[in-house]
Motif scaffolding. Structure first.
Motif, PDB file in Angstrom:
ATOM      1  N   PRO A 298       0.821  -1.201   0.000  1.00 21.14           N
ATOM      2  CA  PRO A 298       0.000   0.000   0.000  1.00 21.14           C
ATOM      3  C   PRO A 298       0.865   1.265   0.000  1.00 21.14           C
ATOM      4  O   PRO A 298       1.936   1.265   0.612  1.00 21.14           O
ATOM      5  CB  PRO A 298      -0.794  -0.109   1.297  1.00 21.14           C
ATOM      6  CG  PRO A 298       0.097  -0.931   2.196  1.00 21.14           C
ATOM      7  CD  PRO A 298       0.763  -1.923   1.305  1.00 21.14           C
ATOM      8  N   PHE A 299       0.401   2.321  -0.677  1.00 19.80           N
ATOM      9  CA  PHE A 299       1.215   3.532  -0.718  1.00 19.80           C
ATOM     10  C   PHE A 299       1.084   4.305   0.590  1.00 19.80           C
ATOM     11  O   PHE A 299      -0.028   4.529   1.078  1.00 19.80           O
ATOM     12  CB  PHE A 299       0.821   4.434  -1.889  1.00 19.80           C
ATOM     13  CG  PHE A 299       1.820   5.537  -2.097  1.00 19.80           C
ATOM     14  CD1 PHE A 299       3.003   5.283  -2.772  1.00 19.80           C
ATOM     15  CD2 PHE A 299       1.600   6.811  -1.583  1.00 19.80           C
ATOM     16  CE1 PHE A 299       3.949   6.282  -2.937  1.00 19.80           C
ATOM     17  CE2 PHE A 299       2.540   7.816  -1.749  1.00 19.80           C
ATOM     18  CZ  PHE A 299       3.723   7.547  -2.429  1.00 19.80           C
ATOM     19  N   PRO A 300       2.212   4.732   1.165  1.00 19.29           N
ATOM     20  CA  PRO A 300       2.202   5.397   2.477  1.00 19.29           C
ATOM     21  C   PRO A 300       1.878   6.887   2.369  1.00 19.29           C
ATOM     22  O   PRO A 300       2.710   7.750   2.687  1.00 19.29           O
ATOM     23  CB  PRO A 300       3.628   5.155   2.978  1.00 19.29           C
ATOM     24  CG  PRO A 300       4.456   5.089   1.728  1.00 19.29           C
ATOM     25  CD  PRO A 300       3.576   4.428   0.703  1.00 19.29           C
ATOM     26  N   THR A 301       0.669   7.214   1.954  1.00 20.28           N
ATOM     27  CA  THR A 301       0.280   8.602   1.682  1.00 20.28           C
ATOM     28  C   THR A 301       0.483   9.500   2.899  1.00 20.28           C
ATOM     29  O   THR A 301       1.106  10.574   2.799  1.00 20.28           O
ATOM     30  CB  THR A 301      -1.191   8.658   1.230  1.00 20.28           C
ATOM     31  OG1 THR A 301      -1.348   7.836   0.072  1.00 20.28           O
ATOM     32  CG2 THR A 301      -1.613  10.077   0.917  1.00 20.28           C
ATOM     33  N   GLU A 302      -0.028   9.087   4.045  1.00 22.80           N
ATOM     34  CA  GLU A 302       0.066   9.918   5.248  1.00 22.80           C
ATOM     35  C   GLU A 302       1.514  10.075   5.689  1.00 22.80           C
ATOM     36  O   GLU A 302       1.943  11.158   6.111  1.00 22.80           O
ATOM     37  CB  GLU A 302      -0.764   9.318   6.384  1.00 22.80           C
ATOM     38  CG  GLU A 302      -2.260   9.287   6.122  1.00 22.80           C
ATOM     39  CD  GLU A 302      -2.699   8.117   5.253  1.00 22.80           C
ATOM     40  OE1 GLU A 302      -1.853   7.233   4.954  1.00 22.80           O
ATOM     41  OE2 GLU A 302      -3.878   8.079   4.860  1.00 22.80           O
ATOM     42  N   GLU A 303       2.296   8.996   5.581  1.00 23.45           N
ATOM     43  CA  GLU A 303       3.698   9.050   5.990  1.00 23.45           C
ATOM     44  C   GLU A 303       4.508   9.975   5.091  1.00 23.45           C
ATOM     45  O   GLU A 303       5.381  10.714   5.557  1.00 23.45           O
ATOM     46  CB  GLU A 303       4.297   7.640   5.979  1.00 23.45           C
ATOM     47  CG  GLU A 303       3.735   6.705   7.029  1.00 23.45           C
ATOM     48  CD  GLU A 303       2.417   6.024   6.647  1.00 23.45           C
ATOM     49  OE1 GLU A 303       1.978   5.131   7.399  1.00 23.45           O
ATOM     50  OE2 GLU A 303       1.822   6.400   5.618  1.00 23.45           O
ATOM     51  N   VAL A 304       4.228   9.951   3.790  1.00 24.78           N
ATOM     52  CA  VAL A 304       4.912  10.843   2.854  1.00 24.78           C
ATOM     53  C   VAL A 304       4.567  12.293   3.167  1.00 24.78           C
ATOM     54  O   VAL A 304       5.448  13.168   3.219  1.00 24.78           O
ATOM     55  CB  VAL A 304       4.549  10.490   1.397  1.00 24.78           C
ATOM     56  CG1 VAL A 304       5.014  11.583   0.437  1.00 24.78           C
ATOM     57  CG2 VAL A 304       5.147   9.149   1.006  1.00 24.78           C
ATOM     58  N   ALA A 305       3.294  12.567   3.388  1.00 29.80           N
ATOM     59  CA  ALA A 305       2.863  13.936   3.690  1.00 29.80           C
ATOM     60  C   ALA A 305       3.521  14.456   4.960  1.00 29.80           C
ATOM     61  O   ALA A 305       3.983  15.605   5.012  1.00 29.80           O
ATOM     62  CB  ALA A 305       1.340  13.988   3.816  1.00 29.80           C
ATOM     63  N   ALA A 306       3.597  13.619   5.992  1.00 31.96           N
ATOM     64  CA  ALA A 306       4.200  14.045   7.262  1.00 31.96           C
ATOM     65  C   ALA A 306       5.699  14.281   7.111  1.00 31.96           C
ATOM     66  O   ALA A 306       6.246  15.241   7.662  1.00 31.96           O
ATOM     67  CB  ALA A 306       3.930  12.999   8.337  1.00 31.96           C
ATOM     68  N   ALA A 307       6.376  13.412   6.346  1.00 31.60           N
ATOM     69  CA  ALA A 307       7.831  13.512   6.212  1.00 31.60           C
ATOM     70  C   ALA A 307       8.258  14.713   5.386  1.00 31.60           C
ATOM     71  O   ALA A 307       9.361  15.244   5.582  1.00 31.60           O
ATOM     72  CB  ALA A 307       8.383  12.228   5.592  1.00 31.60           C
ATOM     73  N   LEU A 308       7.395  15.158   4.460  1.00 33.99           N
ATOM     74  CA  LEU A 308       7.793  16.202   3.513  1.00 33.99           C
ATOM     75  C   LEU A 308       7.093  17.537   3.741  1.00 33.99           C
ATOM     76  O   LEU A 308       7.297  18.483   2.971  1.00 33.99           O
ATOM     77  CB  LEU A 308       7.522  15.733   2.079  1.00 33.99           C
ATOM     78  CG  LEU A 308       8.263  14.476   1.620  1.00 33.99           C
ATOM     79  CD1 LEU A 308       7.848  14.101   0.202  1.00 33.99           C
ATOM     80  CD2 LEU A 308       9.777  14.670   1.696  1.00 33.99           C
ATOM     81  N   LYS A 309       6.311  17.658   4.781  1.00 38.90           N
ATOM     82  CA  LYS A 309       5.496  18.864   4.963  1.00 38.90           C
ATOM     83  C   LYS A 309       6.334  20.117   5.194  1.00 38.90           C
ATOM     84  O   LYS A 309       5.876  21.238   4.925  1.00 38.90           O
ATOM     85  CB  LYS A 309       4.516  18.664   6.120  1.00 38.90           C
ATOM     86  CG  LYS A 309       5.185  18.470   7.476  1.00 38.90           C
ATOM     87  CD  LYS A 309       4.157  18.214   8.563  1.00 38.90           C
ATOM     88  CE  LYS A 309       4.829  17.986   9.916  1.00 38.90           C
ATOM     89  NZ  LYS A 309       3.832  17.709  10.983  1.00 38.90           N
ATOM     90  N   HIS A 310       7.587  19.954   5.671  1.00 39.08           N
ATOM     91  CA  HIS A 310       8.398  21.117   6.020  1.00 39.08           C
ATOM     92  C   HIS A 310       9.309  21.584   4.897  1.00 39.08           C
ATOM     93  O   HIS A 310       9.941  22.635   5.005  1.00 39.08           O
ATOM     94  CB  HIS A 310       9.267  20.788   7.239  1.00 39.08           C
ATOM     95  CG  HIS A 310      10.328  19.764   6.953  1.00 39.08           C
ATOM     96  ND1 HIS A 310      10.034  18.422   6.839  1.00 39.08           N
ATOM     97  CD2 HIS A 310      11.662  19.890   6.732  1.00 39.08           C
ATOM     98  CE1 HIS A 310      11.151  17.758   6.584  1.00 39.08           C
ATOM     99  NE2 HIS A 310      12.155  18.629   6.505  1.00 39.08           N
TER     100      HIS A 310
END
Length: 384
Positions: A298-310
């Protein structure tokens, strides 16, 4: 135990330790060494397993489908055109919720013919319903097979899994690999306990005809299993780390990302080159980091968003192309960061085995900083 092993041999040894009961595979470059090694292992009596010699990749996965449905732990391996030949069976295996594990030694698809690496083959099956893991190095490729079986066979998941590692770049490269002992593997693995199986004493039906009144619900349940798999991957990966010191609980992994202004996103062996390039750019004062995606489905959508938000800018390095659109990873990352204000650029590179060097990574960072993206990187201008 630390050994110097070719990637394909390390994978074969890990598969042996997972104790599959049925293996069916057809040789194809650059996957052949894996199944050659497993054939020797079975022939020498090192693994109690039925090794089925077949006439094609279609037959190989079909044999695994039947064996898995009857309650056996099964394994196969393929690449490129071989995976394409399995296309129909891949959808059947996933739709039947059969937890087959298959190694993909990633290779370009023809035409034109290429035996070299990119990730177009497994990416082309992204919508088939299989879990998809991508390894950065041969240690990760080896370890992910134990994890793939545990996750795939979990009763909250029951989905087949690809373990992908880059053809030749990893499959034919010798690296130090910390191999588990059989005792440790047995401690981590669990016997295959199918929720349903074909049994004359307790008949069930599998793969029945679905009318329009029911087909949508089957797809919904399949999608929900993919989402549930994220939690199981984290649990199993954490358990592996507690036992053996290598934690795979994260679906993504950051490198020098905490204060990065530009983030590169990549999968597979490209991540190693990217880390080296980042170290050099950091020494020159550039705040650059990497987000490695280990689990594409499964694609880690939430994890990607959290890791790259800054970060200010994201440059996705795609060794595939969804022709007429963008690279598959970039499409997912753009979705994850939608309305975040982060600029996301896509760079198609390394197709058909073309080298990606540290200076290429540095050049892509400069392009992203200047706002130039969504392009094929490194095109030969004389053929345009």
């Amino acid at each position: 135990m630390l050994k110097i092993l070719e990637g394909s041999i390390a994978v074969a040894e890990a598969v042996k330790q997972c104790r599959p009961q049925v293996i069916a595979a057809y040789p194809i470059t650059p996957q052949t060494h894996i199944v050659e090694a497993l054939a020797d292992i079975v022939a020498n009596g090192e693994l109690d397993c039925e090794y089925i010699t077949v006439e094609s990749e279609f037959s190989a996965l079909s044999a695994c489908l039947g064996a898995s449905a009857a309650g056996s732990r099964t394994y196969s391996a393929t690449t490129s055109q071989g995976l394409a030949l399995m296309f129909e069976v891949c959808f059947n295996v996933a739709g039947l919720r059969l937890p087959i594990v298959m190694t993909i030694a990633n290779r370009a698809l023809g035409a034109p013919l290429s035996i070299w690496n990119d990730q177009q083959d497994s990416i082309s099956l992204r919508d088939s319903g299989w879990l998809q893991f991508y390894a950065e190095d041969n240690q990760e490729a080896t370890d992910l097979h134990y994890i793939a079986y545990r996750v795939a066979e979990h009763h909250d998941v029951l989905l087949p899994a690809f373990v992908c590692f880059d053809g030749f770049i990893l499959s034919h490269t010798y690296e130090p690999v910390d191999m588990l002992s059989q005792e440790d593997a047995d401690r981590f693995m669990k016997p295959f306990d199918p929720l349903y199986r074909l049994d004359a004493a307790a008949p069930v039906s599998m793969g029945m005809y679905a009318t329009p009144e029911y087909y949508l619900e089957f797809r919904y349940e399949h999608d929900q299993a993919q989402h549930r798999a994220k939690k199981i991957i984290a649990e199993v990966g954490r358990e592996f780390g507690e036992l053996f010191g290598r934690d795979y609980s994260a679906l993504v992994e950051g490198y020098r990302l905490e204060d990065a202004e530009v983030a590169l996103v990549a999968m597979g062996s490209l991540c190693g080159t990217t880390k080296d390039a980042i170290d050099e750019m950091r020494a020159a004062g550039k705040k650059v980091g990497l987000l490695k995606i280990r689990t594409f489905r499964p694609f880690p959508t939430e994890e990607v968003a959290a890791a790259l938000k800054h970060v200010q800018t994201v440059a996705v390095l795609d060794k595939n192309i969804s022709l007429g659109a963008k690279g598959a990873v970039a499409l997912e990352v753009k979705d994850a960061l939608y309305n975040s204000g982060v600029r996301v650029f896509d760079y198609i590179l390394g197709l058909g085995g073309r080298d990606v060097r540290k200076r290429d990574i540095a050049a892509i960072v400069e392009l992203a900083e200047s706002g130039k993206g969504d392009l094929f990187y490194g095109l030969r201008t004389e053929v345009l």
